[in-house]
Structures are given as C-alpha cells and as structure tokens.
Enzyme design. Structure first.
Site, PDB file in Angstrom:
ATOM      1  N   THR A  72     -40.277   8.990  93.358  1.00 48.76           N
ATOM      2  CA  THR A  72     -39.109   8.395  94.007  1.00 48.76           C
ATOM      3  C   THR A  72     -37.815   8.968  93.442  1.00 48.76           C
ATOM      4  O   THR A  72     -36.858   9.227  94.175  1.00 48.76           O
ATOM      5  CB  THR A  72     -39.118   6.861  93.871  1.00 48.76           C
ATOM      6  OG1 THR A  72     -40.320   6.360  94.481  1.00 48.76           O
ATOM      7  CG2 THR A  72     -37.914   6.216  94.539  1.00 48.76           C
ATOM      8  N   CYS A  73     -37.802   9.191  92.141  1.00 46.00           N
ATOM      9  CA  CYS A  73     -36.598   9.719  91.490  1.00 46.00           C
ATOM     10  C   CYS A  73     -36.246  11.109  92.011  1.00 46.00           C
ATOM     11  O   CYS A  73     -35.076  11.414  92.255  1.00 46.00           O
ATOM     12  CB  CYS A  73     -36.803   9.764  89.979  1.00 46.00           C
ATOM     13  SG  CYS A  73     -37.290   8.170  89.272  1.00 46.00           S
TER      14      CYS A  73
END
Length: 159
Positions: free
Chosen positions: A48-49
C-alpha cells in the site's frame, strides 16, 4: 499518548533525504517554519505504501504546494539508505524522505506500531498530519488495515 492538534512537535534527531542528499536534523528544526504535510507509513517498499500512499503525494505535490504547503515529508521506520532508494524508485523529488531508523520519532508522536506478527518489528502507524511552525494543526491516523484519512487527496481536502 498520541499527538493531537495544537500539540508541539517533539524534538527528536532524525535523518532526512532531500534532493538526493542525506543529512541529520532535529525535528524541531525541520518543522520550525512554514506549513508541512507529514505522512507516515509502516514500511518503505511495502504494497500500500509503494502503490498508493507515496505515489498519491507525488502526484498531488503541486496541488498541496498551491494550497500553501511549504514541504511534504514522508516518514517510515527505515534507515536513510532505504528511504533514499525508495524516494528515487518512486520519482519522489518533491518529497523529503524522513528516516526514523530506530522509531524514536514514531514513539515520541505516540504513533508506534508493533508489526512483529507480520515479521516487521516496530514501525509507525499509517498517518498524515498538517504542521505549522512546529504546531500540529491536524492529525489523521488510520485504523489498522485502512487507507482513507492519510491519503494525499484527503489531506488536500483538509487544507
């Protein structure tokens, strides 16, 4: 205790990568003047990052600056070498990468995260905040496994 709006940013020594250069700085100096958007992620190069959180701020950097933001800073509990490589790989030239290698700043903010169950050790929670002249104006902390209030678009809507 988690940092709140109107709190002063705690002074902690960190490493930053800006314009390809790594340096040591106190968070007091880093946030002492102007408006900053600081966002924290559990780990550089994590799904996600890397696929959404950092890229969102890269894409929205000009809009954030048009709203009066002087600097955009991405923080993770990773070392400066990893943060530099992640910034380079993400075309994050407009973003200052903050390496909270030992998690000291995350702890001082009350935003530490125990990710040991996932084999990641101590990290920081996913969050974003707006800081002006060392004063926190707004804090947006995600619930576990969520990605809503710390994304660039949401922060932009709060400026």
């Amino acid at each position: 205790m988690t940092i709140q709006a109107n709190d002063t940013i705690p002074a902690v020594d960190v490493k930053i990568v800006k314009n390809g250069e790594t340096s040591d700085i106190s968070t007091y100096e880093l946030f002492e003047s102007g408006k900053t958007v600081l966002f924290g992620v559990p780990g550089a190069f994590t799904p996600t990052c890397s696929q959404a959180h950092l890229p969102g701020f890269v894409v929205q950097a000009d809009e954030l600056k048009n709203k009066g933001v002087d600097q955009i800073i991405c923080m993770s509990v990773n070392d400066a070498f990893v943060m530099k490589a992640w910034g380079d790989a993400s075309n994050a030239e407009a973003i200052t990468m903050l390496a909270d290698g030992n998690g000291d700043f995350s702890k001082a903010l009350g935003l530490e995260l125990d990710a040991s169950a996932a084999g990641m050790g101590q990290r920081c929670k996913r969050f974003a905040m707006i800081i002006e002249n060392n004063q926190v104006r707004a804090v947006f902390v995600e619930e576990p496994k969520q990605f809503e209030v710390s994304k660039a678009e949401y922060v932009l809507s709060q400026l």
